[in-house]
Design an enzyme around this catalytic site. Structure first.
Site, PDB file in Angstrom:
ATOM      1  CG  ASP A 192      -5.061  -4.116   3.069  1.00 56.05           C
ATOM      2  OD1 ASP A 192      -4.768  -4.786   2.070  1.00 56.05           O
ATOM      3  OD2 ASP A 192      -4.265  -3.915   4.010  1.00 56.05           O
ATOM      4  CB  THR A 224      -3.217   4.451   2.247  1.00 56.23           C
ATOM      5  OG1 THR A 224      -3.160   3.080   1.831  1.00 56.23           O
ATOM      6  CG2 THR A 224      -3.918   5.276   1.182  1.00 56.23           C
ATOM      7  CG  ASP A 242      -4.305   0.293  -1.908  1.00 52.80           C
ATOM      8  OD1 ASP A 242      -5.226  -0.534  -2.109  1.00 52.80           O
ATOM      9  OD2 ASP A 242      -3.756   0.440  -0.796  1.00 52.80           O
ATOM     10  CB  SER A 269      -0.923   0.010   1.230  1.00 53.17           C
ATOM     11  OG  SER A 269      -1.880  -1.007   1.140  1.00 53.17           O
ATOM     12  CD  GLU A 315      -6.307   3.688   3.743  1.00 52.95           C
ATOM     13  OE1 GLU A 315      -5.705   2.638   3.471  1.00 52.95           O
ATOM     14  OE2 GLU A 315      -6.068   4.372   4.751  1.00 52.95           O
ATOM     15  CG  HIS A 341      -3.646  -7.999   5.176  1.00 53.16           C
ATOM     16  ND1 HIS A 341      -2.739  -8.602   4.351  1.00 53.16           N
ATOM     17  CD2 HIS A 341      -3.570  -6.664   4.913  1.00 53.16           C
ATOM     18  CE1 HIS A 341      -2.137  -7.685   3.599  1.00 53.16           C
ATOM     19  NE2 HIS A 341      -2.629  -6.505   3.915  1.00 53.16           N
TER      20      HIS A 341
END
Length: 602
Positions: free
Chosen positions: A425, A257, A470, A192, A420, A429
């Site tokens: 994300d 980010t 991203d 990222s 964001e 993960h």
């Protein structure tokens, strides 16, 4: 062709015969042939009469216009011309610049319902396409949404999760879109920090580095101190032009980010001093949190909202409602950068606010605030389905976005806001697909809230709104589940082992590959509730966490200059489009500033 070659060889001028000339030649040839036949017949019969050479003798004339060949040619030519005219009219009708669907006629045919529904939808989509307009005006404002880890399969699965197959996310209604290639300077599959540097700075960087170019290797402090290798961003360019700037995130404000907007570091782990090697600190490198509060770019940001208190303040306490992030470092050098930020603003006699929960954010008087620092968690914010919505809880992404827009809107110079959705994300993960899909829906709410605010303020035509990601994740959509089936459910049975498998799986995952010790095969997911928030989707490979995917990601845009997103682009292209739309950075209007840029590059 033989006749033409003979004429040329004797020096006779040769011309291309037209249709009428050709007919006349053929008729003359026919007359000559008939005369020769008559003469031959006379000789055979013993008649010695020869054709008269007297000029006064009349020569019989054939009526060309009554011949069958001529009539046939005329009819054929008429049909051909009519067909050509019809073709030109049809071509003109369909090739003309149509302003709206009402000017285009189409046949209304009676079809079975199974066909009619798709024809009707096709016409509806065609109407939208034909009525699309290109807004070529300069943008006054830009709002850039980044779904962290929101690859194409994640978008598709979230759409089905929210509205079944027929639905659309709010940004999928935008008129312009493209694809972004996400590889970074040294890796096919990026992280990222490097992708954010490309998005915001227009330059691709090395894996896990940010705000610096590819001359800076991962972890190399001395190389990162060379300012010639620093990558300036759209946020910095906007500030130089007098615009208001801000960012909102559901992760730590020092996370990869957002950090790429204001920091220049060779390792994304350097969020605070304990995440840095001692050698780097001795060389003079600053951690990301200090760059946010102490460097000029960070100090000029009007809106900062997210988590990350454990990076800004040393030795913070935790609670079940606000735990520490054990996957990251935490400060221990005695700092309190939140207080330092407030003291700097007070010394500047600026109108500022520090907010740390729902109530304080809700009560913030946007019209009386020029700078706001909102830190709502020690680590990342809670997942949207988990957060406390009461006064002491954490805000949603939509809550933060709307308040940020209200603060940024206090200036006539325009604004740049980056939003964001970082917990997409984080859920990926951990391999928990349902959480990731729900966070996409949270992003959708933030986009819808932004569009509603812009409409109410009559700012739609002057604001470019962009939604992208991203990078992607290794999420896949498998098998052949029935239409309308739960996207979190089972797709079918493996034909080799007869064990069920889920529609959603990962390539790599955190404890995703599980083997039944007795059966010596993959664990049967039907024995678990695959729709549970904590369910971890199965994967092909186990590792410490689910790793990123390397596919392209989509980018959707509306508003001024949004048509510049039109195909497959490098991810770094986004920063150049934004700077051009706002006329900042290299595209500044001032001739003096442009001249200075040649001497002192940004």
């Amino acid at each position: 062709m033989d006749k033409a070659r003979t004429m040329s060889s004797t020096g006779t001028n040769s011309t291309k015969l037209g249709d009428v000339d050709l007919i006349e030649v053929q008729l003359d040839s026919l007359d000559s042939t008939q005369n020769m036949i008559a003469m031959n017949n006379g000789i055979v019969a013993g008649t010695h009469t020869m054709p008269s050479n007297n000029a006064s003798s009349p020569k019989p004339q054939k009526n060309v216009f009554k011949s069958k060949i001529f009539i046939t040619a005329v009819i054929f030519s008429s049909v051909l011309m009519t067909a050509m005219c019809i073709g030109f009219l049809v071509h003109y009708e369909f090739a003309a610049d149509v302003s709206d669907m009402e000017t285009v006629s189409y046949w209304h045919v009676s079809l079975p319902p199974e066909q009619q529904v798709w024809y009707d939808r096709g016409i509806d989509e065609l109407k939208v396409a034909l009525n699309r307009e290109l807004n070529r005006r300069r943008a006054k404002n830009v709002v850039l949404f980044v779904g962290d880890g929101m690859g194409p399969n994640t978008v598709t699965a979230a759409r089905i999760y929210g509205w079944k197959e027929e639905g659309l996310l709010s940004w999928e209604h935008f008129p312009h879109m493209g694809l972004l290639k996400t590889y970074c300077a040294d890796k096919q599959v990026p992280d990222s920090f490097s992708t954010a540097t490309a998005l915001f700075g227009g330059v691709k960087a090395n894996y896990e580095t940010g705000g610096v170019d590819a001359n800076v290797p991962l972890g190399n402090c001395s190389a990162s101190l060379d300012e010639s290798h620093h990558v300036q961003t759209i946020l910095k360019w906007a500030q130089l032009d007098g615009m208001r700037t801000g960012f909102v995130t559901t992760t730590r404000v020092t996370h990869a980010t957002p950090a790429a907007l204001y920091a220049h570091v060779p390792d994304r782990r350097w969020e605070c001093e304990t995440g840095m090697p001692q050698e780097a600190r001795e060389q003079g490198c600053l951690d990301i949190a200090r760059q946010l509060i102490e460097h000029s770019t960070g100090q000029q940001i009007n809106v900062i909202m997210g988590g990350g208190r454990q990076m800004l303040v040393s030795n913070v306490s935790e609670s079940p409602a606000d735990p520490l992030d054990t996957w990251a470092s935490k400060s221990q050098d005695g700092r309190n950068l939140i207080d330092k930020w407030a003291n700097l603003k007070a010394a500047q006699d600026a109108r500022y606010s520090v907010v740390q929960n729902n109530a304080e954010l809700r009560n913030l008087k946007s019209q009386e605030t020029d700078y706001v620092l909102g830190i709502f968690a020690n680590g990342h914010l809670k997942y949207d389905h988990e957060r406390d919505q009461g006064d002491a809880g954490m805000p949603s992404l939509a809550n933060m976005t709307v308040k940020a827009l209200e603060v940024l809107g206090n200036s006539d110079k325009g604004y740049l806001l980056i939003v964001e959705a970082g917990m997409i994300d984080q859920a990926h993960h951990r391999g928990t697909a349902r959480k990731a899909l729900n966070e996409v829906l949270g992003l959708n709410e933030a986009v819808e809230a932004t569009l509603n605010l812009l409409k109410n303020k009559n700012q739609m035509d002057e604001t470019m709104v962009i939604v992208t990601a991203d990078h992607s994740h290794s999420l896949t959509i498998n098998g052949h589940p029935e239409r309308g089936a739960n996207i979190l459910g089972l797709a079918g049975n493996s034909k080799t082992e007869q064990t069920p498998y889920t529609t959603l799986t990962y390539g790599t995952s955190y404890k995703g590959f599980q083997v039944d010790a007795e059966q010596h095969q993959r664990v049967n997911p039907a024995s678990s509730d695959t729709t549970d928030w904590e369910y971890t989707q199965q994967a092909a490979i186990n590792t410490d966490e689910n790793l990123h995917g390397g596919s392209d990601v989509t980018i959707h845009a509306r508003g001024p200059m949004s048509y510049l997103f039109h195909g497959v682009h490098e991810q770094s292209y986004v920063a150049h489009v934004i700077s051009y739309a706002l006329r900042i950075g290299r595209f500044r209007d001032s001739a003096i500033a442009e001249s200075l840029a040649e001497l002192i590059p940004l």
